[in-house]
Each structure stands twice: as C-alpha cells, then as structure tokens.
Design a protein around this motif. Structure first.
Motif, mmCIF file in Angstrom:
data_model
loop_
_atom_site.group_PDB
_atom_site.id
_atom_site.type_symbol
_atom_site.label_atom_id
_atom_site.label_comp_id
_atom_site.label_asym_id
_atom_site.label_seq_id
_atom_site.Cartn_x
_atom_site.Cartn_y
_atom_site.Cartn_z
ATOM 1 N N GLY A 126 9.365 13.827 -7.865
ATOM 2 C CA GLY A 126 10.747 13.981 -7.414
ATOM 3 C C GLY A 126 11.097 15.420 -7.084
ATOM 4 N N ALA A 127 10.153 16.136 -6.453
ATOM 5 C CA ALA A 127 10.363 17.546 -6.157
ATOM 6 C C ALA A 127 11.380 17.749 -5.043
ATOM 7 C CB ALA A 127 9.029 18.171 -5.732
ATOM 8 N N SER A 128 11.862 18.992 -4.936
ATOM 9 C CA SER A 128 12.656 19.369 -3.771
ATOM 10 C C SER A 128 12.119 20.690 -3.255
ATOM 11 C CB SER A 128 14.139 19.483 -4.126
ATOM 12 O OG SER A 128 14.293 20.379 -5.188
ATOM 13 N N VAL A 129 12.463 21.003 -2.012
ATOM 14 C CA VAL A 129 11.940 22.233 -1.419
ATOM 15 C C VAL A 129 13.096 23.131 -1.004
ATOM 16 C CG1 VAL A 129 9.799 21.177 -0.643
ATOM 17 C CG2 VAL A 129 11.782 21.179 0.864
ATOM 18 N N VAL A 130 12.819 24.424 -0.999
ATOM 19 C CA VAL A 130 13.840 25.379 -0.589
ATOM 20 C C VAL A 130 13.404 25.993 0.738
ATOM 21 C CG1 VAL A 130 15.099 27.470 -1.191
ATOM 22 C CG2 VAL A 130 14.397 25.869 -2.981
ATOM 23 N N LEU A 131 14.217 25.765 1.775
ATOM 24 C CA LEU A 131 13.945 26.323 3.092
ATOM 25 C C LEU A 131 14.818 27.555 3.255
ATOM 26 C CD1 LEU A 131 13.910 22.934 4.956
ATOM 27 C CD2 LEU A 131 11.968 24.496 4.790
ATOM 28 N N MET A 132 14.214 28.640 3.679
ATOM 29 C CA MET A 132 14.936 29.908 3.748
ATOM 30 C C MET A 132 14.980 30.405 5.183
ATOM 31 S SD MET A 132 13.026 31.744 0.578
ATOM 32 C CE MET A 132 13.290 31.223 -1.116
ATOM 33 N N SER A 133 16.138 30.943 5.552
ATOM 34 C CA SER A 133 16.240 31.589 6.860
ATOM 35 C C SER A 133 17.169 32.783 6.710
ATOM 36 C CB SER A 133 16.786 30.625 7.913
ATOM 37 O OG SER A 133 18.169 30.441 7.698
ATOM 38 N N ALA A 134 17.286 33.571 7.770
ATOM 39 C CA ALA A 134 18.167 34.732 7.723
ATOM 40 C C ALA A 134 19.604 34.286 7.458
ATOM 41 C CB ALA A 134 18.072 35.500 9.041
ATOM 42 N N MET A 135 19.917 33.039 7.782
ATOM 43 C CA MET A 135 21.269 32.526 7.595
ATOM 44 C C MET A 135 21.523 32.070 6.162
ATOM 45 S SD MET A 135 22.292 32.729 10.723
ATOM 46 C CE MET A 135 23.759 31.696 10.805
ATOM 47 N N GLY A 136 20.482 31.972 5.365
ATOM 48 C CA GLY A 136 20.653 31.484 3.999
ATOM 49 C C GLY A 136 19.613 30.430 3.677
ATOM 50 N N SER A 137 19.731 29.836 2.498
ATOM 51 C CA SER A 137 18.728 28.868 2.057
ATOM 52 C C SER A 137 19.330 27.478 1.972
ATOM 53 C CB SER A 137 18.225 29.236 0.664
ATOM 54 O OG SER A 137 17.518 30.446 0.744
ATOM 55 N N ARG A 138 18.494 26.473 2.156
ATOM 56 C CA ARG A 138 18.954 25.110 1.855
ATOM 57 C C ARG A 138 17.916 24.409 0.986
ATOM 58 N NH1 ARG A 138 17.729 21.170 6.732
ATOM 59 N NH2 ARG A 138 16.119 22.349 7.808
ATOM 60 N N HIS A 139 18.441 23.529 0.185
ATOM 61 C CA HIS A 139 17.681 22.842 -0.833
ATOM 62 C C HIS A 139 17.573 21.379 -0.380
ATOM 63 C CE1 HIS A 139 16.844 23.344 -5.259
ATOM 64 N NE2 HIS A 139 16.560 22.089 -5.042
ATOM 65 N N VAL A 140 16.362 20.892 -0.158
ATOM 66 C CA VAL A 140 16.214 19.543 0.400
ATOM 67 C C VAL A 140 15.299 18.710 -0.496
ATOM 68 C CG1 VAL A 140 15.456 18.240 2.439
ATOM 69 C CG2 VAL A 140 16.317 20.571 2.707
ATOM 70 N N LYS A 150 3.154 14.440 11.344
ATOM 71 C CA LYS A 150 3.032 15.883 11.495
ATOM 72 C C LYS A 150 4.356 16.557 11.860
ATOM 73 C CE LYS A 150 -1.482 17.127 11.143
ATOM 74 N NZ LYS A 150 -2.006 18.474 10.925
ATOM 75 N N GLU A 151 5.473 15.921 11.504
ATOM 76 C CA GLU A 151 6.791 16.507 11.772
ATOM 77 C C GLU A 151 7.555 16.682 10.466
ATOM 78 O OE1 GLU A 151 7.542 14.412 16.088
ATOM 79 O OE2 GLU A 151 8.931 14.004 14.434
ATOM 80 N N THR A 152 8.317 17.768 10.420
ATOM 81 C CA THR A 152 9.164 17.980 9.244
ATOM 82 C C THR A 152 10.546 18.398 9.731
ATOM 83 O OG1 THR A 152 8.844 20.366 9.014
ATOM 84 C CG2 THR A 152 7.141 18.951 8.056
ATOM 85 N N ILE A 153 11.470 18.489 8.794
ATOM 86 C CA ILE A 153 12.824 18.887 9.184
ATOM 87 C C ILE A 153 12.996 20.408 9.191
ATOM 88 C CG2 ILE A 153 13.849 16.740 8.336
ATOM 89 C CD1 ILE A 153 14.830 18.619 5.932
ATOM 90 N N ARG A 154 11.911 21.131 8.992
ATOM 91 C CA ARG A 154 12.017 22.594 9.048
ATOM 92 C C ARG A 154 12.466 23.031 10.434
ATOM 93 N NH1 ARG A 154 8.027 26.111 11.477
ATOM 94 N NH2 ARG A 154 8.732 28.238 11.102
ATOM 95 N N ARG A 155 13.410 24.002 10.447
ATOM 96 C CA ARG A 155 13.845 24.563 11.730
ATOM 97 C C ARG A 155 12.957 25.767 12.054
ATOM 98 N NH1 ARG A 155 19.483 24.455 9.077
ATOM 99 N NH2 ARG A 155 19.986 22.241 9.307
ATOM 100 N N PRO A 156 12.819 26.093 13.327
ATOM 101 C CA PRO A 156 11.886 27.166 13.708
ATOM 102 C C PRO A 156 12.197 28.506 13.044
ATOM 103 C CG PRO A 156 12.641 25.972 15.648
ATOM 104 C CD PRO A 156 13.429 25.439 14.500
ATOM 105 N N THR A 157 13.441 28.717 12.634
ATOM 106 C CA THR A 157 13.777 30.007 12.017
ATOM 107 C C THR A 157 13.580 29.995 10.509
ATOM 108 O OG1 THR A 157 16.060 29.275 11.878
ATOM 109 C CG2 THR A 157 15.457 30.630 13.789
ATOM 110 N N GLU A 158 13.095 28.886 9.982
ATOM 111 C CA GLU A 158 12.986 28.781 8.519
ATOM 112 C C GLU A 158 11.546 28.923 8.031
ATOM 113 O OE1 GLU A 158 16.565 25.721 7.238
ATOM 114 O OE2 GLU A 158 14.733 24.879 8.088
ATOM 115 N N ILE A 159 11.454 29.410 6.822
ATOM 116 C CA ILE A 159 10.173 29.278 6.133
ATOM 117 C C ILE A 159 10.402 28.453 4.873
ATOM 118 C CG2 ILE A 159 9.249 31.482 6.946
ATOM 119 C CD1 ILE A 159 9.631 32.438 3.976
ATOM 120 N N LEU A 160 9.320 27.857 4.421
ATOM 121 C CA LEU A 160 9.378 27.162 3.145
ATOM 122 C C LEU A 160 9.212 28.236 2.078
ATOM 123 C CD1 LEU A 160 9.335 24.544 1.474
ATOM 124 C CD2 LEU A 160 6.876 24.477 1.841
#
Ligand SMILES: Cc1cc2nc3c(=O)[nH]c(=O)nc-3n(C[C@H](O)[C@H](O)[C@H](O)COP(=O)(O)OP(=O)(O)OC[C@H]3O[C@@H](n4cnc5c(N)ncnc54)[C@H](O)[C@@H]3O)c2cc1C
Lengths: 286, 786
Positions: A126-140, A150-160
């Motif tokens: 039941g893990a969650s991931v934190v996606l980070m971008s210059a705009m801030g982080s989101r917890h998914v 081979k697709e994820t909801i990561r946006r091009p400006t984000e890193i995991l």
C-alpha cells in the motif's frame, strides 16, 4: 550528448522546469540498454549526485525510501529487512549483484515495466510515491501511478522523489515470489507479492500485487474482495481463480504463455494463503 | 558457459615451481626409449604430473587479449549487411535512396563476386550473396561500408530490397518438410537419407517379448559464444589478409580463394583471439570473411571491418539442428535388447552446409553403446526455410542419444527393471561388436564407468530417498536420472583420411619450440593441451613450448578445430613431429640420447639452418585396420570413443514447474587426461551447456523462420546460480588413439545431461516428457496430463 549533473534538488527541478524534455537517469541500467541511448537530440538529467534522494528513514507514516536508493541498499537495510521483508526479497532478486549495485528503486518504478520486480511488493504494501517539481510536491497512492503499458502519471517536469511505505500490521504474513525460469538475471514470467493479516471473517489486510500478468503491475482487487467477502474460510480454489481471472489480463509473449501465467499466478496465491488453509498445510500436487 | 568453468580453471590451477636448471631430463634414456609407444604407460610420467597454468590464461584474465573487435586500422571502413526478409523468394530489385551520397560508400552485390558465388562445405549450394532466388529470411544481398558507423546506419536504412515471395507457404518443421504437398526446397526436401543396419529387425520383431515405442524431439540451440562473429579484411603488398574470430582458418582460406578467384598464396587468413565458438564458428566465418574481403577488394584494399552485433549474430548464424526420432526398442523379459529400430530426422535448414556429416554422426550414435544384434537406424536431413542449422558441440549425437536414452527409461518402466540395471545388462563390453560393426577392444570397461558414477553420487540411496520424499506429498518433487553413452573422437568414417592433416614444430636457435598448427584456441584450452603433449614428447619443460598464431602463411593445415579431434589427432601428429625433431637433433646437432633442457637448447643452437629456424612437420597416419564403408555404415567409424555415465539429481517445484538440478555426476573413460583442469573444464562447461539444452534454451522462430528471441534477455541460458556442483570423474585406461592413449573429450559432455535430466524429471513426477527443452510451461502441462 548534453548531460546535466546537478548536486541539489532545487537545481535539478529548476533544470527540468526549463527543459521538460530532459531524460532523468538514475542507475542507468534501463536507460543504457535502450539501443537508442546515445541517439542525437537526447539530453540527460543525472540524478545520481543529487543530495537527499538516497536512503531509508523511519517516519511516522512508515518507511520513506529515497528514489535513488539502490537494490543492494534496500536488500540489506535493517529497517527494510525488519518491516518490509518482501521488499528486501524483491530487491535481492532484481537482476543480479552487479545490477543491484546500480539499479535504483525509483528507476525500477519509473521504467514502468509490467515485469519489474519491486512494484508488486509496493502495491501489496500500500505504498505511495512523492512526485516533485519546481512547483511543489504531490503525494500519490502507488496503486494509481501506472496509467497504461509503460505509462505513468508523472508529468515531464516531475521527478520521483521518494516512496513511502506504511508499516504493515504486526504479525502480517509477507509473501514474495518471482518466477523467472532461472535464478538470476531473469525477467519475471509471473511475480506475486502479498501482505496478509487477520483471518477469515476479520481480515485486517489482504493485498496482492502482481507482475507480468497485465499491461502494468497490478493490485488484485477482485481477488482481495473475494477473500475478505468470505466469512468463515478462505474461498475455494475455483473461486480464487475466478476472482483473480478478473484482475489479470495475461498474454502470450516471447517469454511465456498466458496459460502458464494464469496457472502459476493462482498457484502462488494458494501458496501465499497456505497458512490459512486447513491445519495440515496444502497439497500443491494437483 | 564453459567460459565460466574456463575461468575457474584458470584461477584454480596452482602455480608450478620453476624447474631446477640443468636437471637431467631422462636419466636412463636410450635412443629407443625415446621412441616408446604412445600408449606406453611411461608416456606422460614426467611432465603430466604437474598442472601448469593455461597458456592463454594471463592475457585473458588481464584483458590484454585482442579480439577482432579490438583491432583497428587507420582509415578502416565499417561494414553492414542488408538481408532478405521473407522465408524464400526472389529478389526483384534493389533500390538505393537518392538522399544518400553513395559515392562515399563501398557497395557490393552478387555482381561484384569475381569467383564462385558460393561457400562449399560439402556442396556449392549456399551463395555468398543472393543473386535472385533465395531460400530463407536473413540471406545477405547487399554489403555496404563507410568509415563512419553512423553514416553506415543511414545507408543501410536507405537500401530497399524488393522481394517476390514464393507462391507456396514456407516449411518450418520436419513434418512440414516431409509432407508431399508442401513447398519443395530440394528434391523431396531430403538432403540425405542414410541407413545403418545390422542383423534384421523384421526377423525378430514378432518374436520379441516386449516392444517399447516413442517419439522424441530436441529443439534448436544457440551457441551464445561470448564474442559475436566478425572479420577484418585488407590488402597488403598484393595479398588479401583476413583476420577474425574463427575455428577453421583453412576453411576460411578455401572459401576466400574460391570467391575472390585469387591465387592461394595471395590470400592469407589469421585467427584473432576467439571468444568461444562451440561449433558456431565452423561454417559461418567463411561467409563473413568473404563479405569483408569483397568490400575490401572493391575499396582498393582498404581495411574493412564486418563485426556482427549480438542480435544479428543470433538471427542469422547456424544453430544446433532440431531433431525428431521415432524409437522402437524390442527386449526380452529379462531386459536384453533384441532390436533397436530408429527413424532419426534432423532439420538442416535452407542449405545443405554440414548437415550430411551431422546426420552421419547422429546415426552412428543413435543406437548407443549397447549390444544388440538387430539394429536399423534410418537417418534423414531435411530442408526447411530456416537459416541453415550447423555444427554445434556434439554434432548430431546429442540429438539421437537423447532419444535413445529417454526411450530406454521408458523401456525400463515397461519392463519393471531399474534404469541402471537395464543399461548394465546391455552395455558393450570388450569383445562385443558395436551397432556400427566395430569390435570393442579392452582395456576399457564401461561397467566400471557406470559403477563409478553410481557410487560417487550414492545413486541407489538417492533413488530410495526420492521415493520416500515423493510419497509424502510435498509441493517439491525429487528425482534421479541417468544416461550412458559414448562419443566418437575425430572425423567420422574416412574423414581424417581425406583431411590428411599436417602439423609442425618451429625451433629457433634459442631453443624455443613453437607449435605450428591451424588448430585454434577458442577457450577450450588447446594451447595448453598441445603444449603439454609436445613438452612431454620432447622431454622439455612446458614453459619451453608455445603455440604460433594460426596464420595460413605460417602454419600447415592441421584440419578444422572440431569433432573432439585436437588432442587425439593433432596431438598425435605433433608427437610424431617431436620425434622427428629429436632424431634430427641427435643426427645433426649431437644431442645426447639422454639430455637436460640446457643440452636440448644447446643442440637447437647447433642445428644447421639458413635463417635461424628449423621447421619439422609430420602428417596424419591412419591407424591400421580402421576401415569404414560409407555406403553401409559398417566398419570402424571412429579411432576412439570416450565412454560416460552421467547422473542428474533434480527437484521440481510443482507450483511453478521449475526444475533445479541439485547435483550432477559426470563419470567418463577418456583414455588419458592430458591436463586435469582443462579436461575438467571441458566436462563442466559441457554439462552446463547440456543443462541449458535440457531446461532453459528455447530458440523461438518468428513467422519469417529466423530466431525471434535473438537477445540474451530472452534466450535463457543457465547462470552460475542455476548450476549444481558438478563432479567430473575420469578413468584413464589408455585406450585412445591420441598421445598417451588419450581419446577426445570436447563434445562428450554435451551428450549426457539432457537425457539424464529428463529421465530424472520423469522419475520424480511420473510424467513421460519426451523433448527438450523441457520448460516449466511444458512440465506443468505434463503434470496435468499424467
Ligand atoms: C542485466 C539486467 C537485468 C535486469 N534485471 C531486472 C530484474 O530482474 N528485475 C527488474 O525489475 N528489473 C531488472 N532490470 C531493469 C533495471 O535494472 C531496473 O528497472 C532498475 O531498477 C532501474 O533502475 P535505474 O536506477 O538503473 O534506472 P535508470 O535506467 O536510470 O532509469 C530507468 C527509467 O526511470 C527514469 N527515472 C529513473 N529515476 C527517476 C526518478 N527519480 N524520477 C523520474 N524518472 C526516473 C529514467 O528516465 C528511465 O526512464 C535489469 C536490467 C539489466 C540491464
């Protein structure tokens, strides 16, 4: 070939905001084997030197694992071994030693292969991931992360950035098994992770994650519902198989057959549930 | 995989202390004692006691060995091959896109072939470049070269081959090939149809107590040598020089002479350090060499490198022949074989290449090392639209031995006799006549080999323990299986007679002895083995002998490096050369009959020679009384056999169908071990390759008939984690035709693992698996069907 190697997270995120086409690279064990790794026009953002993206720490929510943490570190980390033994186990069968020294958890998730070894475990925990971008982080929630083959909801400006894994219930049964034909350097034909706690009628936790049986790593929700919905005992094999059949979409491919994957998946589910079967264990011979 | 054991071998060998200088080498030696029989027990009494390091170990461990891909020349061009895509058809036209500046490139098609457009293994049937008709996907049509690899890639994308497919569907299996209404590639789709017969099966059929029948299949197998194939060609001082990865320099030389129409002395072939071959570099290097040479000739002699990438190598180069065997075994109630009746068919692929000889070896080995008065083995090699199948360690024998050994276990079950008892009851003993009509001579004793294997692994106790365990209903099942077999060393039949190999020694005034042979080192340890043989024959230290680079300008033709013939055949020729050298040193340079190494070297310095070196050569001598009738398959097919009994212990997880080999025992009678680590390395490596053949390695063919899983990710070979402890045990009865009584052992270990493992699985599960590879998918299905 343009290659950016920032040392600070802000720097990395700013670079990515400016150039969303940058390809993040962590251990490189997926990126480098892509035949086009050196193709013209490719630009890389190396995360290897970025501070604070690596390591395991204990938080009130559970264990926080930096995306740059390697398989070797995860496989041996005392906190992981104590709280998340199934993750330690999956890390230790990812590739082989040399790969484990470079391969990162973040890379394994972001490569988004349906056959990757660690995602089923993260789903089961039941893990969650934190996606980070210059705009801030989101917890998914990780279960919502893979959106297609081979697709994820990561946006091009984000890193995991990190993976948060809640502590499983005490006395939970942790199960992981990879079926890959050979003992190392194998791409799984089927992988199953399960975290099970409680008992029929009063389950605390029933979660199954699977690899190589659908276009993405999957959480077997129908299977879990069939088990939690059965009051007095673990459902019969046919019922389990029927429920699992609704979760998975196994296919024939160069590595195995849909039929084998279905059969083995259900056999592994039965193996994971063995402690809840009648006293004398179970008979896998038929 | 034998690289793994090769490496182990290098690391495991203890260092040899340097010998004391001036020590008398042979204290009591007389002229005559020098010429003792090679089978004499004193042969090898001195040098062979030690275990010196491999000759090629240092450069390989340190990474200084230069493989063809490490070689580079100023102004070198890189080359690529454009190939057919369909499984047979006609090339209608070739188009070159306008946007590419073609004048910068060197482009070669069939029109540019100055000589014969074919490589001859047995017949001139396989073109070097397609003219119009072609038989399989992946046939070379256009060659292109450019100094810049990226520019080369752009050109390859701009070359289009317009193909017209055949009107009929391609044939991809043995059954399809033999069906009368399918596409014909050659007459009846049969390249060769052989019969080995003895006694009469028909006469005893009806009166035999029990007849067991079964159909057995083996799949293709990819060599997966660690170094993909490649060649570099260039012209220097009017001589075409081709260097690269290969097993058989003179095969490459002959192909180049025919294709380029250059005189023999203007073509020179050099072997580079070769990273494994296993038979896979027997035929195809000739094609790559011709391709590189055609480009270099058209490029005014500029060096051209044609190095395959892994995917191309796996897709187009030959693999082990798939096979299908129908086996009928007749036995009396007490388990004596009354008849053996086998219909053995191999898939030769789209061209004949070596299939006839693979087939004959398969046929001769099909009836195994058993006593049986009535034998009929029919063997056929058929044509299909796959790329040609070719040489691979074992060369037809692993296929036919698999069928017989698994069928024998079936017969044992039907008779209610233990598998080891059935074999012991039928195995050839000295005095018996083999199925090919060869009289078995002592002192070898196959029963001793079987006993050694069974004792070493506690076979009977293990069988009992497995029964008890399996009765308890665990998800894990256990089983033990065995196979007994022999493998003939050297070319089949009269092959060695036709080859007429020659090898030599080159001695400098400083006393350095170099072995001159076209036999190649490819990781198997040939430099070490031959150096030991020569050192022993000359009675000088191993360190005083080395092997010259196989270069057709410098070395005589000692035949191809195949067929387990190096130690036995080439080794024996070198012993003769060594004897001639000693005689020469005695006669012309006053070497005393008993000499020290110092005296040997001093004599070398005294040898009269014009340029400071002396070359002594010797020729192959056919053993007296070794006759073979090619038409009836009767006589003496091989100078010697190595005999073996292999036992596998396995565990099957019934949850997944996965098999683990827990323990492996390989006992063999090899005549003589020349170097213990090299010999054990051959056995271990072969067993590993055999485990892969049995359980992991599946060549999957695409709709075009080429290997579809042509990547190391998807073609699964065992890793070190999948390999059990391997017990390699040797018996040395000195029965072989090689130095000191050695027989060949290179291929032997490929024959036994697959049947032993399948027999073990069937014993564990009560299944009746009859094919390899037996993948978990098949095993789960077989458990269901049982
Ligand atoms: C020989 C071999 C064997 C292997 N065996 C296995 C195996 O058994 N099981 C298995 O699951 N995998 C296996 N792999 C695949 C690979 O090793 C793993 O997926 C590994 O975890 C990838 O991690 P990495 O750090 O090397 O990723 P990289 O190659 O650096 O990156 C992988 C992908 O993730 C992206 N990425 C990486 N980090 C981030 C981040 N923090 N944020 C955003 N995007 C990111 C990259 O852009 C890229 O698309 C194997 C690979 C090889 C070469």
């Amino acid at each position: 070939m343009p290659w950016y190697a920032p040392r600070h997270l802000e720097e990395a995120l700013a670079l990515l905001a400016e150039r969303p086409g940058l390809i993040p690279i962590a251990g490189g064990t997926d990126v480098m084997v892509d035949g086009n790794a050196g193709a013209a026009g490719r630009e890389y953002l190396s995360l290897a030197g970025v501070a604070n993206l690596r390591g395991v720490s204990e938080t009130p929510l559970g264990l926080a694992i930096g995306a740059l943490t390697t398989m070797t570190e995860i496989g041996r980390h005392p906190l992981v071994c104590r709280h998340l033994p199934a993750l330690a186990a999956s890390a230790r069968v990812t590739g082989a030693v040399a790969i484990q020294n470079r391969a990162t958890l973040g890379g394994n998730i972001m490569n988004a292969s349906p056959a990757a070894d660690n995602p089923p475990v993260l789903l089961a925990y039941g893990a969650s991931v934190v996606l980070m971008s210059a705009m801030g982080s989101r917890h998914v929630p990780y279960a919502q992360f893979h959106s297609g083959y081979k697709e994820t909801i990561r946006r091009p400006t984000e890193i995991l950035g990190e993976v948060i894994v809640p502590f499983p219930p005490d006395h939970a049964h942790h199960y992981f098994r990879k079926v890959g034909t050979r003992r190392a350097q194998a791409i799984s034909k089927v992988g199953l992770a399960a975290v099970l706690a409680g008992r029929p009628g009063s389950w605390e936790c029933v979660r199954f994650g699977l690899a190589s049986v659908a276009a993405t790593p999957i959480l077997a929700c129908a299977l879990a519902a069939a088990i939690t919905g059965s009051d007095h005992s673990v459902p019969r094999d046919e019922e389990l198989a029927e429920a699992l059949g609704r979760d998975i979409a196994a296919r024939d491919d160069i590595r195995s057959t849909a039929d084998y994957r279905r059969r083995v998946a259900i056999n592994l589910v039965r193996e994971a549930l063995a402690p809840w079967r009648s006293q004398g264990g179970f008979d896998a011979s038929h | 995989m034998s690289n793994r054991s090769g490496l182990q071998a290098i690391l495991a060998v203890p260092r040899v202390c340097p010998r004391k200088r001036g020590m008398k080498w042979v204290e009591d030696g007389t002229e005559n004692a020098l010429y003792t029989s090679m089978h004499d027990d004193t042969w090898g009494a001195r040098v062979l006691q030690e275990i010196p390091l491999r000759k090629d170990g240092n450069e390989k461990v340190r990474g200084t060995a230069r493989y063809v891909a490490d070689v580079s020349y100023h102004g070198m061009l890189h080359a690529a091959t454009v190939r057919t895509r369909q499984p047979g058809g006609t090339v209608v036209s070739i188009t070159f896109d306008d946007h590419v500046p073609w004048s910068e490139y060197v482009v070669v098609t069939a029109k540019d072939v100055p000589g014969v457009n074919a490589v001859k293994m047995i017949e001139w049937d396989q073109p070097v470049l397609v003219e119009a008709q072609f038989r399989h996907a992946g046939e070379p049509v256009v060659l292109v070269a450019h100094p810049d690899p990226q520019a080369l890639a752009r050109a390859v994308a701009a070359i289009h081959i317009d193909e017209r497919a055949c009107a009929t569907a391609p044939v991809f299996t043995i059954d399809e090939a033999l069906r009368p209404e399918t596409r014909r590639i050659v007459a009846d789709n049969v390249y060769r149809d052989y019969l080995m017969a003895k006694g009469s099966v028909t006469d005893v059929e009806t009166t035999t107590d029990l007849v067991f029948e079964g159909e057995y299949q083996t799949g293709a197998q990819e060599h997966l040598y660690i170094e993909p194939q490649g060649m570099i060609a260039r012209v220097e001082d009017g001589v075409l020089i081709v260097e690269g990865s290969m097993q058989c320099p003179y095969y490459v030389h002959a192909a180049l002479v025919a294709v380029t129409a250059l005189p023999e002395d203007r073509v020179r072939v050099q072997q580079c350090t070769t990273g494994g071959a296993f038979g896979g570099k027997e035929e195809y290097p000739s094609h790559i060499a011709c391709h590189a040479a055609l480009l270099a000739l058209k490029a005014d002699g500029h060096p051209v490198a044609l190095i395959y990438r892994r995917g191309e190598d796996m897709a187009v180069t030959p693999k082990r022949h798939p096979s299908r065997s129908r086996v009928r075994l007749g036995a009396s109630h007490d388990g004596r074989l009354r008849f053996i009746d086998i219909d053995f068919v191999i898939d030769g692929g789209a061209y004949l290449t070596l299939s006839p000889v693979v087939l004959s070896r398969g046929v001769i080995h099909a009836a195994g090392p058993y006593r049986c008065d009535n034998v009929r083995v029919r063997g056929r090699a058929v044509a299909t639209n796959h790329p040609p199948f070719g040489a691979f360690r074992g060369f037809g024998a692993p296929q036919s031995i698999f069928a017989l050994e698994v069928a024998l276990d079936g017969l044992a079950r039907a008779l209610g006799v233990a598998p080891d008892v059935l074999r012991a009851r039928n195995v050839l003993v000295p005095g018996d006549i083999s199925p090919a009509g060869q009289k078995i001579g002592g002192p070898l004793d196959m029963q001793r080999v079987i006993d050694q294997a069974l004792e070493a692994c506690h076979y009977h106790a293990k069988v009992e323990a497995c029964h008890r365990w399996n009765a308890q209903g665990h998800a894990i099942r256990k089983g033990v299986g065995l196979a007994t077999f022999y493998h003939g060393a050297g070319f089949t039949g009269n092959g060695e007679l036709t080859l007429r190999s020659r090898a030599g020694l080159r001695v400098s005034a400083a006393g350095v002895v170099e072995i001159l042979t076209s036999t190649t080192e490819m990781g198997q340890g040939m430099q070490t083995t031959l150096s030991r043989i020569v050192a022993e024959a000359l009675r000088i230290p191993y360190e005083g002998v080395c092997v010259a680079r196989p270069d057709t300008r410098d070395v005589p033709n000692s035949g191809p490096t195949v067929a387990s013939r190096t130690c036995m055949v080439v080794g024996a020729i070198l012993v003769q050369a060594a004897r001639k050298l000693i005689a020469r040193l005695c006669a012309d340079a006053a070497l005393p009959p008993s000499y020290s190494y110092e005296e040997f070297r001093a004599a070398c310095a005294r040898l009269p020679s014009s340029d400071g070196v002396t070359i002594i050569t010797a020729d192959y001598q056919h053993p007296a009384g070794r006759d073979w009738d090619e038409s009836t398959f009767q006589g003496s097919p091989y100078a010697s056999f190595a005999w073996a009994c292999y036992v596998a212990e396995v565990e099957i997880d019934t949850t997944t169908g996965e098999v683990s080999v827990l323990d492996f025992t390989a006992a063999q009678e090899v005549g003589r071990v020349i170097h213990p680590t090299v010999a054990a390395g051959q056995i271990e490596g072969g067993v590993v390759q055999g485990i892969g053949y049995a359980l992991f390695e599946e060549v999957r063919f695409g709709a075009d008939g080429q290997m579809a899983n042509n990547r190391v990710t998807n073609y699964i070979i065992p890793t070190s984690a999948d390999i059990p402890p391997i017990r390699a045990l040797f018996q040395e009865s000195r029965h072989g035709a090689g130095p000191g009584g050695a027989a060949g052992i290179g291929e032997l270990p490929m024959d036994g693992p697959a049947p032993a493992i399948i027999n073990a699985i069937n014993a564990a599960l009560g299944t009746d698996l009859r094919h390899v590879p037996a993948l978990p998918e098949h095993i789960l299905a077989a458990m269901e069907g049982r």
